[in-house]
Design an enzyme around this catalytic site. Structure first.
Site, PDB file in Angstrom:
ATOM      1  N   ASP A 271       0.867  -1.231   0.109  1.00 40.50           N
ATOM      2  CA  ASP A 271       0.188   0.138   0.036  1.00 40.50           C
ATOM      3  C   ASP A 271       0.955   1.247  -0.020  1.00 40.50           C
ATOM      4  OD1 ASP A 271      -3.063   0.990   0.837  1.00 40.50           O
ATOM      5  OD2 ASP A 271      -1.521   2.109   1.647  1.00 40.50           O
TER       6      ASP A 271
ATOM      7  N   HIS B 242      -4.850  14.572  -9.137  1.00 39.74           N
ATOM      8  CA  HIS B 242      -4.849  13.140  -9.599  1.00 39.74           C
ATOM      9  C   HIS B 242      -3.787  12.719 -10.801  1.00 39.74           C
ATOM     10  CE1 HIS B 242      -8.300  12.304  -7.048  1.00 39.74           C
ATOM     11  NE2 HIS B 242      -8.842  13.349  -7.427  1.00 39.74           N
TER      12      HIS B 242
ATOM     13  N   ASP C 277      -1.490   9.505 -10.405  1.00 36.22           N
ATOM     14  CA  ASP C 277      -1.375   8.603 -11.673  1.00 36.22           C
ATOM     15  C   ASP C 277       0.099   8.301 -11.835  1.00 36.22           C
ATOM     16  OD1 ASP C 277      -4.196   8.432 -11.448  1.00 36.22           O
ATOM     17  OD2 ASP C 277      -4.445   9.573 -13.268  1.00 36.22           O
TER      18      ASP C 277
ATOM     19  N   GLU D  30      -4.431   2.499  -4.452  1.00 35.02           N
ATOM     20  CA  GLU D  30      -2.927   2.677  -4.420  1.00 35.02           C
ATOM     21  C   GLU D  30      -2.468   1.280  -3.662  1.00 35.02           C
ATOM     22  OE1 GLU D  30      -4.729   4.392  -0.715  1.00 35.02           O
ATOM     23  OE2 GLU D  30      -5.078   4.083  -2.767  1.00 35.02           O
TER      24      GLU D  30
END
Length: 392
Positions: free
Chosen positions: A237, A250, A254, A280
């Site tokens: 994670d 965002h 990405d 993620e």
């Protein structure tokens, strides 16, 4: 891609599974149709051939039709599971049947003046060669399957040469048809590879999608149980990912995911796979890897790093590790959940670390930090040696 079209190697698990499913499905459909056609052709034999020859051929047709029916409708224990074997049997049945017919009617001399029936039997190799194009085969597989067809053509040409203007030209035409059919099979295979890889890959990171990853986990787990081999899973994670989206947008988030996935994928072996589990979160599947080797793999990922944040800081992750064999885990779902729980333990321990079955959190040391620590230790040792020399 080129190697995968020429040889049956290098295909991904998903492509191999889909190709097998497609070929076996088409083999069953073709075998069912051929079984009915073989039986129906008895009427044409009875109309065009003299007794008892058409009766002999009819008996051979019944055997061939039964073989086709078994291939089409038989239980799995009797039908070959390998796709190449299934196609080979589908081709060998008519080859053996036609050779048996030739022997039964003494080179087709009993057929008489029926050019129609003679042509139908003697040009059958061309129809069999065309059938290659029904299946997504590699060049090597098509080449191997072509030999029985060429052998049948040679028997046909030698038995009734008067029906062929030029026996050598006939064999050449058959070879060209086989090559064209093989190219059509390779084209099917190329399309299958492209469509399958597109459907199982996450568009952003290039990793496996969760759906495809679950299938890979299940298959790997069953293989590990069957062979009594270890299998490890790591749940990864990305730390503080929400803050990256909030601060930089965002698009930057990405980019972080792409960079992290590429960094993790750079240390994977051929049989490992990386799955984007959601957001993620990534799951690293390590078939044949025990707990000690899994720790080394995760430490290598942590040492090399996952890339940089948009502000230049290091991307870090919290990782949970589980291994089914040493921990007695019964199913792949429990294996992933166990690794997931340990990932949360790593987060609670301060992030940027990994946790396995021992419950202890081990913090990652980046390559730059490791080099700095080594340099610092070297300087301290050098200073100590210098002090010792001065004292002496």
């Amino acid at each position: 891609m080129l190697i995968g079209l020429l040889l049956p190697v290098g295909h991904s698990f998903e492509v191999t599974r889909e190709r097998r499913r497609l070929i076996l499905s088409r083999v069953r459909i073709a075998a069912a149709a051929l079984s009915l056609m073989t039986l129906a052709w008895i009427l044409i034999d009875a109309w065009t051939m003299r007794w008892p020859y058409w009766g002999i051929v009819a008996a051979e047709r019944l055997v061939a039709a039964a073989a086709f029916a078994l291939l089409a409708f038989g239980p799995r224990v009797l039908v070959p599971a390998g796709q190449f074997t299934a196609v080979g049997i589908l081709i060998l049945i008519p080859v053996v049947f036609l050779i048996a017919v030739r022997s039964a009617v003494d080179g087709f001399s009993a057929i008489g003046d029926s050019v129609f029936i003679s042509t139908a039997y003697l040009y059958a190799p061309f129809l069999i060669a065309v059938s290659f194009s029904l299946f997504p085969l590699t060049a090597l597989e098509s080449a191997i399957l072509s030999w029985p067809v060429l052998a049948l053509a040679m028997v046909s040409v030698s038995s009734r040469p008067e029906l062929f203007a030029s026996p050598s030209a006939t064999l050449l035409r058959l070879t060209l048809i086989i090559v064209i059919a093989a190219l059509a099979s390779m084209s099917q295979l190329q399309l299958l590879i492209a469509l399958t890889e597109h459907s199982v890959r996450d568009r952003l990171t290039g990793t496996l999608t969760r759906r495809a990853g679950e299938q890979r986990l299940l298959s790997g787990f069953r293989r590990a149980m069957r062979r009594r081999q270890p299998m490890a899973v790591a749940f990864v994670d990305i730390d503080n990912f929400k803050s990256i989206n909030d601060r930089f947008g965002h698009a930057a988030g990405d980019d972080v995911l792409r960079i992290a996935a590429r960094s993790i994928g750079g240390v994977l072996d051929q049989h490992d796979c990386l799955i984007r589990w959601g957001g993620e979160e990534f799951v690293l599947c390590l078939p044949g890897v025990d707990l000690a080797a899994a720790r080394r793999r995760i430490e290598e990922i942590g040492t090399l790093g996952l890339g940089e944040h948009p502000d230049g800081g290091q991307i870090t992750a919290s990782v949970g590790i589980a291994e089914y064999c040493s921990e007695g885990i019964a199913d792949p779902g429990t294996l992933v959940r166990t690794a997931d729980e340990r990932m949360y333990t790593a987060k609670a321990a301060g992030r940027n670390c990994w946790v396995d079955g021992s419950g202890q959190s081990i913090r990652f040391i980046r390559a730059a930090q490791a080099s700095s620590s080594i340099l610092k230790s070297s300087v301290e040792r050098s200073d100590g040696d210098l002090q010792l020399l001065n004292a002496e």
